[in-house]
Design an enzyme around this catalytic site. Sequence first.
Site, PDB file in Angstrom:
ATOM      1  N   GLY A 170       0.865  -1.185   0.000  1.00 36.39           N
ATOM      2  CA  GLY A 170       0.000   0.000   0.000  1.00 36.39           C
ATOM      3  C   GLY A 170       0.893   1.223   0.000  1.00 36.39           C
ATOM      4  N   SER A 227       3.289   3.275   2.726  1.00 35.25           N
ATOM      5  CA  SER A 227       3.794   3.150   4.096  1.00 35.25           C
ATOM      6  C   SER A 227       3.517   4.394   4.945  1.00 35.25           C
ATOM      7  CB  SER A 227       5.283   2.809   4.090  1.00 35.25           C
ATOM      8  OG  SER A 227       6.023   3.737   3.349  1.00 35.25           O
ATOM      9  N   CYS A 268       6.216  -5.178   0.699  1.00 32.81           N
ATOM     10  CA  CYS A 268       6.315  -3.852   0.079  1.00 32.81           C
ATOM     11  C   CYS A 268       6.175  -2.736   1.123  1.00 32.81           C
ATOM     12  CB  CYS A 268       5.318  -3.735  -1.071  1.00 32.81           C
ATOM     13  SG  CYS A 268       5.836  -2.506  -2.265  1.00 32.81           S
ATOM     14  N   ILE A 308       5.568  -3.101  -7.364  1.00 32.81           N
ATOM     15  CA  ILE A 308       4.831  -1.868  -7.681  1.00 32.81           C
ATOM     16  C   ILE A 308       5.394  -0.728  -6.830  1.00 32.81           C
ATOM     17  CG2 ILE A 308       2.554  -0.763  -7.743  1.00 32.81           C
ATOM     18  CD1 ILE A 308       1.351  -3.641  -7.770  1.00 32.81           C
ATOM     19  N   GLU A 347       0.637 -11.204  -2.091  1.00 32.88           N
ATOM     20  CA  GLU A 347      -0.828 -11.144  -1.912  1.00 32.88           C
ATOM     21  C   GLU A 347      -1.561 -10.828  -3.226  1.00 32.88           C
ATOM     22  OE1 GLU A 347       1.364  -8.858  -0.910  1.00 32.88           O
ATOM     23  OE2 GLU A 347       0.458  -6.881  -0.590  1.00 32.88           O
ATOM     24  N   HIS A 387       4.779  -8.282  -3.891  1.00 32.59           N
ATOM     25  CA  HIS A 387       3.417  -8.506  -3.384  1.00 32.59           C
ATOM     26  C   HIS A 387       2.932  -9.938  -3.588  1.00 32.59           C
ATOM     27  CE1 HIS A 387       2.270  -4.284  -2.748  1.00 32.59           C
ATOM     28  NE2 HIS A 387       3.013  -4.021  -3.812  1.00 32.59           N
TER      29      HIS A 387
HETATM   30  N1  GLN Z   1       5.787   3.095  -2.658  1.00 34.72           N
HETATM   31  C1  GLN Z   1       5.103   2.639  -1.477  1.00 34.72           C
HETATM   32  C2  GLN Z   1       5.763   3.215  -0.221  1.00 34.72           C
HETATM   33  O1  GLN Z   1       6.841   3.728  -0.282  1.00 34.72           O
HETATM   34  C3  GLN Z   1       5.066   1.127  -1.408  1.00 34.72           C
HETATM   35  C4  GLN Z   1       4.329   0.606  -2.611  1.00 34.72           C
HETATM   36  C5  GLN Z   1       3.671  -0.704  -2.415  1.00 34.72           C
HETATM   37  O2  GLN Z   1       3.397  -1.183  -1.316  1.00 34.72           O
HETATM   38  N2  GLN Z   1       3.344  -1.273  -3.548  1.00 34.72           N
HETATM   39  O3  GLN Z   1       5.204   3.133   0.813  1.00 34.72           O
END
Ligand code: GLN
Length: 156
Positions: A18, A20, A47, A101, A139, A137
């Site tokens: 998601g 952070s 992630c 991602i 998930e 990920h």
């Molecule tokens: N770019 C997000 C971050 O720095 C992490 C991206 C992700 O969880 N896909 O929190």
Amino acid sequence: VKKVEQLDEIDGLILPGGESTTLRRLMDLYGFKEKLQQSDLPIFGTCAGLIVLAKDVEGETGYLKKLDITVERNSFGRQVDSFEAELDIKGIAEDIEGVFIRAPHIANVEEGVEILSTVGDKIVAVKQGKYLGVSFHPELTDDYRVTQYFIDHMVK
Ligand code: GLN
């Protein structure tokens, strides 16, 4: 898990991907930070969840500090640079589909942290005691082998 009390009812926690910064704000707001820092609940971070687990985050301060690592956020580029790669993950399998991602990578590991996988020269999976962290990920795929590893090696 929406309330801190619910942490007493579970055997392990997955901090998913998601954003952070958002996760950290919500965890502050609902009292999860203190409770998790004091607890020895096994945690698997993917992630953004990996970023939340890290002791150090480049250019910021670390949050839960459960993994003795330094992560660098968005280190594979922007959203359009998202990619998939087949990963060889030590102790799990040689053909895990990794979905990245705006992923972080692990720039540095301290003693006691085991490196489980890399993409090129970037570390993307580590474990330390009851904690597992990956840049991608699991998930988002139907392959449950990484999650199963967490359950078998850290939760059970
Ligand atoms: N770019 C997000 C971050 O720095 C992490 C991206 C992700 O969880 N896909 O929190």
